[in-house]
Design a protein around this motif. Structure first.
Motif, mmCIF file in Angstrom:
data_model
loop_
_atom_site.group_PDB
_atom_site.id
_atom_site.type_symbol
_atom_site.label_atom_id
_atom_site.label_comp_id
_atom_site.label_asym_id
_atom_site.label_seq_id
_atom_site.Cartn_x
_atom_site.Cartn_y
_atom_site.Cartn_z
ATOM 1 N N ARG A 76 0.928 -1.138 -0.070
ATOM 2 C CA ARG A 76 0.040 0.273 -0.069
ATOM 3 C C ARG A 76 1.036 1.213 0.013
ATOM 4 O O ARG A 76 0.558 2.197 -0.840
ATOM 5 C CB ARG A 76 -1.008 -0.028 1.318
ATOM 6 N N ARG A 77 1.988 1.394 0.851
ATOM 7 C CA ARG A 77 2.868 2.309 0.716
ATOM 8 C C ARG A 77 3.608 2.788 -0.715
ATOM 9 O O ARG A 77 3.853 3.789 -0.966
ATOM 10 C CB ARG A 77 3.721 2.403 1.878
ATOM 11 N N ARG A 78 3.904 1.478 -1.157
ATOM 12 C CA ARG A 78 4.651 1.534 -2.252
ATOM 13 C C ARG A 78 3.543 2.239 -3.624
ATOM 14 O O ARG A 78 4.362 3.004 -4.043
ATOM 15 C CB ARG A 78 5.074 0.036 -2.788
ATOM 16 N N VAL A 79 2.454 1.716 -3.527
ATOM 17 C CA VAL A 79 1.412 2.444 -4.408
ATOM 18 C C VAL A 79 1.208 3.742 -4.154
ATOM 19 O O VAL A 79 1.288 4.660 -5.048
ATOM 20 C CB VAL A 79 0.032 1.446 -4.295
ATOM 21 N N GLY A 80 1.142 4.348 -3.013
ATOM 22 C CA GLY A 80 0.972 5.602 -2.647
ATOM 23 C C GLY A 80 2.243 6.485 -2.921
ATOM 24 O O GLY A 80 2.122 7.619 -3.466
ATOM 25 N N TRP A 81 3.476 5.801 -2.928
ATOM 26 C CA TRP A 81 4.666 6.662 -3.211
ATOM 27 C C TRP A 81 4.605 6.761 -4.744
ATOM 28 O O TRP A 81 4.997 7.960 -5.333
ATOM 29 C CB TRP A 81 5.837 5.918 -2.745
ATOM 30 N N ARG A 82 4.395 5.688 -5.539
ATOM 31 C CA ARG A 82 4.438 5.707 -7.038
ATOM 32 C C ARG A 82 3.322 6.849 -7.512
ATOM 33 O O ARG A 82 3.827 7.551 -8.331
ATOM 34 C CB ARG A 82 4.166 4.398 -7.681
ATOM 35 N N ARG A 83 2.235 6.934 -6.774
ATOM 36 C CA ARG A 83 1.328 7.729 -7.264
ATOM 37 C C ARG A 83 1.710 9.128 -7.067
ATOM 38 O O ARG A 83 1.354 10.104 -7.812
ATOM 39 C CB ARG A 83 -0.153 7.581 -6.443
ATOM 40 N N THR A 84 2.345 9.562 -5.847
ATOM 41 C CA THR A 84 2.733 11.025 -5.576
ATOM 42 C C THR A 84 3.825 11.231 -6.400
ATOM 43 O O THR A 84 3.905 12.282 -6.871
ATOM 44 C CB THR A 84 3.351 10.803 -4.110
ATOM 45 N N LEU A 85 4.771 10.230 -6.758
ATOM 46 C CA LEU A 85 5.730 10.505 -7.914
ATOM 47 C C LEU A 85 5.046 10.906 -9.241
ATOM 48 O O LEU A 85 5.646 11.642 -9.842
ATOM 49 C CB LEU A 85 6.715 9.396 -7.999
ATOM 50 N N HIS A 86 4.177 10.096 -9.754
ATOM 51 C CA HIS A 86 3.534 10.281 -10.824
ATOM 52 C C HIS A 86 2.932 11.537 -11.059
ATOM 53 O O HIS A 86 2.994 12.299 -11.944
ATOM 54 C CB HIS A 86 2.414 8.941 -11.001
ATOM 55 N N ALA A 87 2.098 11.898 -9.866
ATOM 56 C CA ALA A 87 1.404 13.274 -9.733
ATOM 57 C C ALA A 87 2.411 14.411 -9.865
ATOM 58 O O ALA A 87 2.232 15.504 -10.561
ATOM 59 C CB ALA A 87 0.561 13.245 -8.733
ATOM 60 N N SER A 88 3.546 14.193 -9.233
ATOM 61 C CA SER A 88 4.877 15.314 -9.250
ATOM 62 C C SER A 88 5.092 15.368 -10.763
ATOM 63 O O SER A 88 5.372 16.561 -11.172
ATOM 64 C CB SER A 88 5.783 14.945 -8.350
ATOM 65 N N LEU A 89 5.490 14.303 -11.503
ATOM 66 C CA LEU A 89 5.963 14.523 -12.728
ATOM 67 C C LEU A 89 4.924 14.947 -13.596
ATOM 68 O O LEU A 89 5.328 15.801 -14.552
ATOM 69 C CB LEU A 89 6.463 12.851 -13.198
ATOM 70 N N LEU A 90 3.585 14.674 -13.541
ATOM 71 C CA LEU A 90 2.781 15.303 -14.123
ATOM 72 C C LEU A 90 2.794 16.909 -14.130
ATOM 73 O O LEU A 90 2.443 17.647 -15.176
ATOM 74 C CB LEU A 90 1.439 14.450 -14.018
ATOM 75 N N ALA A 91 2.558 17.174 -12.842
ATOM 76 C CA ALA A 91 2.724 18.451 -12.375
ATOM 77 C C ALA A 91 3.876 19.402 -12.974
ATOM 78 O O ALA A 91 3.544 20.334 -13.543
ATOM 79 C CB ALA A 91 2.351 18.677 -11.011
ATOM 80 N N ALA A 92 5.018 18.769 -13.111
ATOM 81 C CA ALA A 92 6.282 19.293 -13.536
ATOM 82 C C ALA A 92 6.068 19.328 -15.066
ATOM 83 O O ALA A 92 6.310 20.417 -15.795
ATOM 84 C CB ALA A 92 7.461 18.455 -13.298
ATOM 85 N N THR A 93 5.469 18.336 -15.838
ATOM 86 C CA THR A 93 5.183 18.294 -16.986
ATOM 87 C C THR A 93 4.513 19.448 -17.526
ATOM 88 O O THR A 93 4.789 20.215 -18.606
ATOM 89 C CB THR A 93 4.949 16.893 -17.779
ATOM 90 N N LEU A 94 2.996 19.682 -17.027
ATOM 91 C CA LEU A 94 2.286 20.833 -17.061
ATOM 92 C C LEU A 94 2.974 22.086 -16.956
ATOM 93 O O LEU A 94 2.515 23.029 -17.460
ATOM 94 C CB LEU A 94 1.125 20.590 -16.427
ATOM 95 N N ALA A 95 3.680 22.272 -15.806
ATOM 96 C CA ALA A 95 4.461 23.510 -15.684
ATOM 97 C C ALA A 95 5.152 23.756 -16.435
ATOM 98 O O ALA A 95 5.389 25.021 -17.090
ATOM 99 C CB ALA A 95 5.010 23.324 -14.288
ATOM 100 N N LEU A 96 6.321 23.055 -17.051
ATOM 101 C CA LEU A 96 6.880 23.218 -18.274
ATOM 102 C C LEU A 96 6.241 23.550 -19.348
ATOM 103 O O LEU A 96 6.521 24.528 -20.232
ATOM 104 C CB LEU A 96 7.919 21.946 -18.511
ATOM 105 N N ALA A 97 5.278 22.777 -19.837
ATOM 106 C CA ALA A 97 4.580 23.348 -21.019
ATOM 107 C C ALA A 97 3.820 24.517 -20.923
ATOM 108 O O ALA A 97 3.767 25.266 -21.752
ATOM 109 C CB ALA A 97 3.167 22.072 -20.954
ATOM 110 N N GLY A 98 3.372 25.065 -19.693
ATOM 111 C CA GLY A 98 2.961 26.514 -19.148
ATOM 112 C C GLY A 98 3.846 27.607 -19.461
ATOM 113 O O GLY A 98 3.868 28.455 -20.379
#
Length: 117
Positions: free
Chosen positions: A4-26
């Motif tokens: 459960r912690r491993r999945v939570g950590w991956r989702r957090t990383l995934h959300a962070s990478l998505l946010a960074a990608t959208l910030a760069l695109a902006g």
């Protein structure tokens, strides 16, 4: 580490990478948005957007041969934010950013989260 912690950590990383990608695109879309004066097609869009609604619909079909949604959005946008270069270009920049987000959602649905990033 529990699964459960491993999945939570991956989702957090995934959300962070998505946010960074959208910030760069902006950032790429907004960098220098007001630097140059309007190009010919942008100036024509402003001229059309300033027309009364009935004339706008007729002239878009005649001059541009495209659906009038861009010009209608620009008309409303300019009534709120004015006619400066940055203001005129902002709806297109926001549409480009939305396109990046929509492409992510489409690829995520078709190929998974990893491929989408």
């Amino acid at each position: 580490m529990t699964p459960r912690r491993r999945v939570g950590w991956r989702r957090t990383l995934h959300a962070s990478l998505l946010a960074a990608t959208l910030a760069l695109a902006g950032a790429l879309r907004l960098h220098g948005i007001a630097r140059d004066s309007l190009w010919g097609d942008e100036a024509l869009s402003v001229i059309i957007a300033k027309m009364p609604l009935t004339d706008l619909l007729r002239h878009v079909a005649w001059w541009e041969q495209i659906p009038p949604l861009h010009h209608l959005v620009l008309k409303v946008w300019m009534s709120i934010f004015g006619e400066r270069e940055a203001a005129v270009r902002m709806p297109s920049a926001l549409a480009g950013l939305a396109a990046v987000a929509m492409m992510y959602l489409l690829v995520r649905r078709l190929a998974g989260r990893g491929a989408a990033l």
